[in-house]
Scaffold this motif. Structure first.
Motif, short mmCIF file in Angstrom:
data_model
loop_
_atom_site.label_atom_id
_atom_site.label_comp_id
_atom_site.label_asym_id
_atom_site.label_seq_id
_atom_site.Cartn_x
_atom_site.Cartn_y
_atom_site.Cartn_z
N ALA A 496 0.80 -1.22 0.00
CA ALA A 496 0.00 0.00 0.00
C ALA A 496 0.83 1.27 0.00
O ALA A 496 0.48 2.25 -0.69
N GLU A 497 1.88 1.33 0.77
CA GLU A 497 2.69 2.55 0.89
C GLU A 497 4.05 2.17 1.44
O GLU A 497 4.28 1.03 1.86
N SER A 498 4.93 3.14 1.49
CA SER A 498 6.20 2.94 2.16
C SER A 498 6.45 4.16 3.05
O SER A 498 6.50 5.29 2.54
N PRO A 499 6.53 3.96 4.38
CA PRO A 499 6.42 2.68 5.08
C PRO A 499 4.96 2.30 5.30
O PRO A 499 4.06 3.14 5.21
N TRP A 500 4.75 1.02 5.63
CA TRP A 500 3.39 0.51 5.83
C TRP A 500 3.48 -0.73 6.71
O TRP A 500 4.36 -1.57 6.50
N SER A 501 2.58 -0.82 7.66
CA SER A 501 2.56 -1.95 8.59
C SER A 501 1.38 -2.86 8.38
O SER A 501 1.14 -3.75 9.20
N GLY A 502 0.62 -2.63 7.31
CA GLY A 502 -0.45 -3.54 6.96
C GLY A 502 -1.83 -3.12 7.37
O GLY A 502 -2.82 -3.74 6.98
N SER A 503 -1.96 -2.02 8.15
CA SER A 503 -3.27 -1.61 8.64
C SER A 503 -3.22 -0.16 9.10
O SER A 503 -2.20 0.30 9.64
N LEU A 504 -4.32 0.56 8.91
CA LEU A 504 -4.42 1.93 9.42
C LEU A 504 -4.52 1.95 10.94
O LEU A 504 -4.40 3.02 11.55
N GLU A 505 -4.72 0.81 11.55
CA GLU A 505 -4.82 0.73 13.01
C GLU A 505 -3.45 0.64 13.68
O GLU A 505 -3.35 0.75 14.90
N VAL A 506 -2.42 0.40 12.88
CA VAL A 506 -1.06 0.23 13.42
C VAL A 506 -0.18 1.33 12.84
O VAL A 506 -0.33 1.72 11.68
N HIS A 507 0.73 1.86 13.64
CA HIS A 507 1.63 2.90 13.15
C HIS A 507 2.35 2.41 11.89
O HIS A 507 2.92 1.31 11.88
N PRO A 508 2.34 3.20 10.81
CA PRO A 508 2.98 2.74 9.56
C PRO A 508 4.45 2.42 9.71
O PRO A 508 4.99 1.65 8.91
N ASN A 509 5.10 2.97 10.71
CA ASN A 509 6.54 2.77 10.86
C ASN A 509 6.89 1.77 11.97
O ASN A 509 8.00 1.78 12.48
N ASP A 510 5.96 0.91 12.30
CA ASP A 510 6.19 -0.11 13.31
C ASP A 510 7.35 -1.01 12.86
O ASP A 510 7.28 -1.65 11.81
N PRO A 511 8.41 -1.11 13.63
CA PRO A 511 9.56 -1.93 13.19
C PRO A 511 9.27 -3.43 13.16
O PRO A 511 10.04 -4.18 12.55
#
Length: 849
Positions: A496-511
């Motif tokens: 979807a994007e970079s960075p992306w964690s798979g969900s709008l419910e999770v911070h996109p930059n989750d390591p």
């Protein structure tokens, strides 16, 4: 039949006009105030070349200077605020009028305006990233056709749309570029100039009858060592509306590189026919370092009644690609692992930006050189960043040949984007075109929605600044683009994007999930975190001194000189990027040359440490794409190759850190681990020499440790402390590990706390090509020389074998490619090193620019 109308013969003139809103006719004259064109330029016709942009024409005519020289950027501010009219006269070739359709075609128009033929408006254009085709059968004549393209000033256009449609958050408060489907970085970025232009790409008159091939998508739907299946999907256009005419045939021919020929034919009954090809024991395409890049010519031909109508050809590769992002049963996060032909790949790469502020005119030779340098640096992936442009066809063909995987962003970056019409239709048409255009390239392994847009909405305060009824792009990245990729090319993964964690419910930059952009950690702090895939990280530095000299002159080569300081576009300026950071590592700088070298050295360290750390932590981390590979102008940036093509010291650090087989020293949990990393397809057995070295450049203790590491893995060989004992004096000792030609070192503390004596090393030219431009220099250390760098003092192109730590009496040989014949170089080299900046007195050396 194709009749090119590109090349010379075009003219361009400034036309004062107000910007248009989407879907409205061309504007009326308006007053641009202080940003108006210089006196006498309005209405004056200038010779122009297509492909090209208005800046190219203005420079050729002497109206503006090179924006990369002196204050050239500021002097052309009016260009992007002015409307421009392009014009040329064309006579049709004699056989053209006998066809059922005559089309006027533009591969690209940058960006917003109207197209005219013989005084009639053919239509409005709104998007740089797609072709434009106009049926001109009833308008075109045999002689004296007048083709015109009127383009609005991009800056005035986006400012007017922001006022009318509602302002939206955009990175850095820059020009509101999301209101145009145009390269975002042309409006300025934190590494580049503000040079928004307008212009035309390749263009031609296309005369055809019955049917033509619009696009071909050769999708590899199945691929293994035993069997490959290709679905050749073809989009056709008929000259007359309705069903396919009788007698229309499509044939496909695939010539495998092992001599086999596959030929299929079918009768066409719709505008979207497809042919399936099956191949036993297919010759596979692999990323570089994993196997051969086997490419096979594929030809598609359209016939009617036995007569050839149209054809299409490309070289394709047979391979499968998948993205493993599904969490495992014992994994609280989710991986980000690319698999090519079923094999997991650690992606060693960089982010790619356009090669020029004005890329329409080409830059092919320079781009090819940059791609070959990426191979030399042991990279296997480039990310085409979403703030730039989709690259030309030849760029992807080069990546196919070189085995460079491509992470392809769609062109969205660091902003909130409108979803309303006409943007919805424009974005969907662009995506459908680009997915089809690039689907033939085996190098393209991932579609990505864009860059840092969801991150900005999530954590930069963008969603708080949006009005309740404002769209921001969510449907673009989470609905439209994934649907188009699934329809047009289901054989490649979409992210979807970079960075992306798979969900709008999770911070996109989750390591722990997906990919990450690591800008919140620097230098040794990279080792505090292990992301699943790091798709951006970097450290800013300056270009080479002689590159600076060519842009601003000798007099400006001073720390803080306005000609240099005004080119700093990053957050916090030089104080943040250098002023607070360099003193933490080195003794104070005394001249411009030291300042440049300290920043370059710190960048080299940062790149090496980050890449080695991420590779050492596979399989949890499976990618390291640093920011950034190349540059567009002379100025401070995160590139490892400056705008003149000169590799910075960081290039050589990257080359070593990305070696397919490497032994590295990594501090972890109070020890210094010696790790063997093997990205190849075969097991690696060898011996590493581990040393504890004193300030005199001699080994206090040395041992040789054999090891074996499986294919595609990293393993701990030993700890340096166990092998050669712990550091007794942190100011005067370091660890060193050698394996083959590669060397890794670990300093126990920062340079400013070290006490490494500095003795000028011996240097001599040992080979000079008679009449040529390459010389070989030998540098011999006297004592320990940390991060020795042979710096050319005259304009140069590349160095080879540079940046190395030397023991007492050791030598390194560095090849220098000068910009002129060796005999014409009046001054040669000197040696820089980290020894200059430790906590000990060193006599200052006069800076020689």
């Amino acid at each position: 039949m194709i009749q090119s109308i590109a090349g010379d013969g075009w003219t361009v003139r400034a036309i004062a006009s107000a910007p248009r809103l989407p879907g409205t006719p061309h504007g009326q004259p308006c007053d641009l105030g202080e940003h108006a064109a210089p006196e006498g330029i309005m209405g004056e016709r200038l010779a122009a070349t297509v492909p090209g942009c208005v800046h190219d024409a203005l420079r050729t005519a002497g109206v503006i200077a090179d924006p990369d020289r002196g204050d050239g950027e500021a002097a052309q501010d009016w260009v992007g605020r002015t409307a421009w009219g392009w014009l040329r006269s064309v006579d049709l070739e004699e056989s053209t009028r006998s066809h059922e359709r005559i089309d006027l075609v533009f591969e690209s128009i940058d960006t917003c305006g109207s197209v005219w033929l013989n005084g009639r408006c053919l239509g409005q254009v709104e998007n740089q990233f797609r072709p434009w085709r106009f049926d001109v059968r009833g308008i075109v004549r045999t002689l004296g056709n007048s083709i015109g393209v009127d383009l609005d000033g991009p800056v005035t256009t986006v400012l007017a749309r922001a006022r009318t449609l509602g302002e939206r958050p955009v990175n850095g408060g820059w020009t509101p570029y999301p209101f145009l489907r145009k390269s975002a970085c042309s409006f300025g970025w934190d590494w580049g100039p503000r040079l928004p232009s307008c212009g035309l790409g390749p263009c031609w008159i296309h005369a055809w009858s019955v049917a033509r091939i619009d696009q071909v998508r050769p999708l590899v739907t199945e691929c293994s060592a035993e069997r490959a299946t290709i679905e050749v999907m073809v989009d056709l256009e008929f000259s007359r509306e309705g069903t396919a005419p009788d007698g229309l045939e499509l044939e496909v021919e695939l010539s495998l590189d092992d001599g086999r020929l596959v030929h299929e034919r079918m009768r066409v009954r719709s505008s979207s026919p497809s042919i399936t090809i099956s191949i036993d024991r297919p010759p596979l395409w692999w990323p570089r370092g994993m196997g051969s890049q086997r490419l096979h010519p594929l030809a598609v031909r359209l016939r009617h009644g036995g007569h050839a109508l149209d054809s299409w050809s490309r070289r394709i590769g047979l391979r499968s690609v998948a993205l493993d992002s599904a969490p495992g049963p014992d994994d609280p996060g989710s991986p980000f692992t690319l698999r090519v032909n079923g094999v997991p790949v650690f992606c060693r790469g960089a982010n790619w930006i356009p090669v020029s502020p004005f890329p329409m005119a080409g830059g092919r030779e320079r781009a090819r050189a940059l791609l070959e340098q990426a191979c030399d640096a042991n990279l296997n992936m480039l990310r085409v960043w979403g703030g730039g442009q989709y690259e030309p066809q030849w760029w992807y063909e080069a990546c196919d040949e070189l085995g460079l995987m491509v992470w392809q962003d769609f062109m969205f970056a660091c902003a909130t984007y409108p979803e309303e019409q006409p943007y919805e239709d424009a974005i969907k048409a662009e995506a459908r075109h680009q997915v089809a255009r690039l689907s033939a390239h085996p190098s393209v392994v991932l579609w990505c929605g864009g860059n840092e847009d969801i991150l900005a909405w999530f954590s930069w305060g963008f969603r708080e600044r949006l009005k309740p009824d404002q769209s921001w792009g969510r449907r673009i990245w989470l609905e439209w683009l994934p649907a188009i990729c699934a329809e047009r090319d289901p054989t490649r993964p979409y992210w979807a994007e970079s960075p992306w964690s798979g969900s709008l419910e999770v911070h996109p930059n989750d390591p722990d999930r997906g990919d990450r952009h690591t800008w919140d950690l620097k230098l040794e702090a990279y080792r505090e975190q292990v992301p699943r895939f790091c798709s951006e990280f970097g450290q800013q530095s300056q270009p080479a001194v002689c590159t600076w000299r060519g842009a601003v002159g000798d007099e400006a080569l001073q720390i803080g000189h306005p000609a240099i300081a005004t080119r700093q576009r990053a957050w916090g300026g030089d104080d943040e990027q250098y002023g607070t950071l360099l003193p933490q590592w080195f003794t104070p700088t005394r001249d411009f040359g030291e300042w440049v070298w300290q920043g370059q050295l710190l960048q080299a360290r940062a790149m090496r440490w980050a890449i080695e750390w991420y590779r050492a932590n596979r399989p949890r981390c499976m990618g390291a794409l640093f920011w950034q590979w190349n540059d567009v102008w002379t100025g401070p940036s995160w590139s490892v190759i400056d705008v003149a093509g000169r590799p910075k010291p960081a290039f050589h650090a990257v080359r070593s850190a990305c070696a397919p087989r490497a032994v590295v020293l990594v501090p972890r949990n109070g020890t210094t681990q010696v790790l063997a990393i093997n990205d190849t397809a075969d097991e690696w057995s060898s011996t590493v020499t581990v040393r504890r070295v004193g300030a005199d450049g001699r080994a206090i203790r040395m041992v040789r440790v054999p090891f074996a590491v499986r294919a595609g893995s990293a393993s701990i060989v030993c700890t340096a402390e166990d092998a050669v004992g712990g550091i007794a004096d942190a100011a005067c000792e370091l660890f060193m590990a050698d394996c083959g030609e590669e060397r890794s070192i670990h300093l126990p503390q920062r340079d400013v706390m070290m006490r490494l004596p500095f003795q000028e090393p011996l240097r001599e030219c040992v080979r000079s090509a008679s009449g040529g431009r390459r010389e070989t220099w030998r540098v011999t250390s006297r004592g320990l020389l940390v991060d020795a760098w042979l710096e050319p003092l005259w304009p140069w192109e590349r160095t080879h074998g540079n940046l190395r730590t030397l023991l007492d009496g050791e030598s390194m040989e560095v090849d220098i490619d000068w910009s002129v014949p060796c005999a014409d170089v009046p001054v040669r080299t000197w040696v820089r090193s980290a020894n200059e900046f430790g906590g000990h007195p060193v006599e200052p050396r006069a800076f020689r620019p």
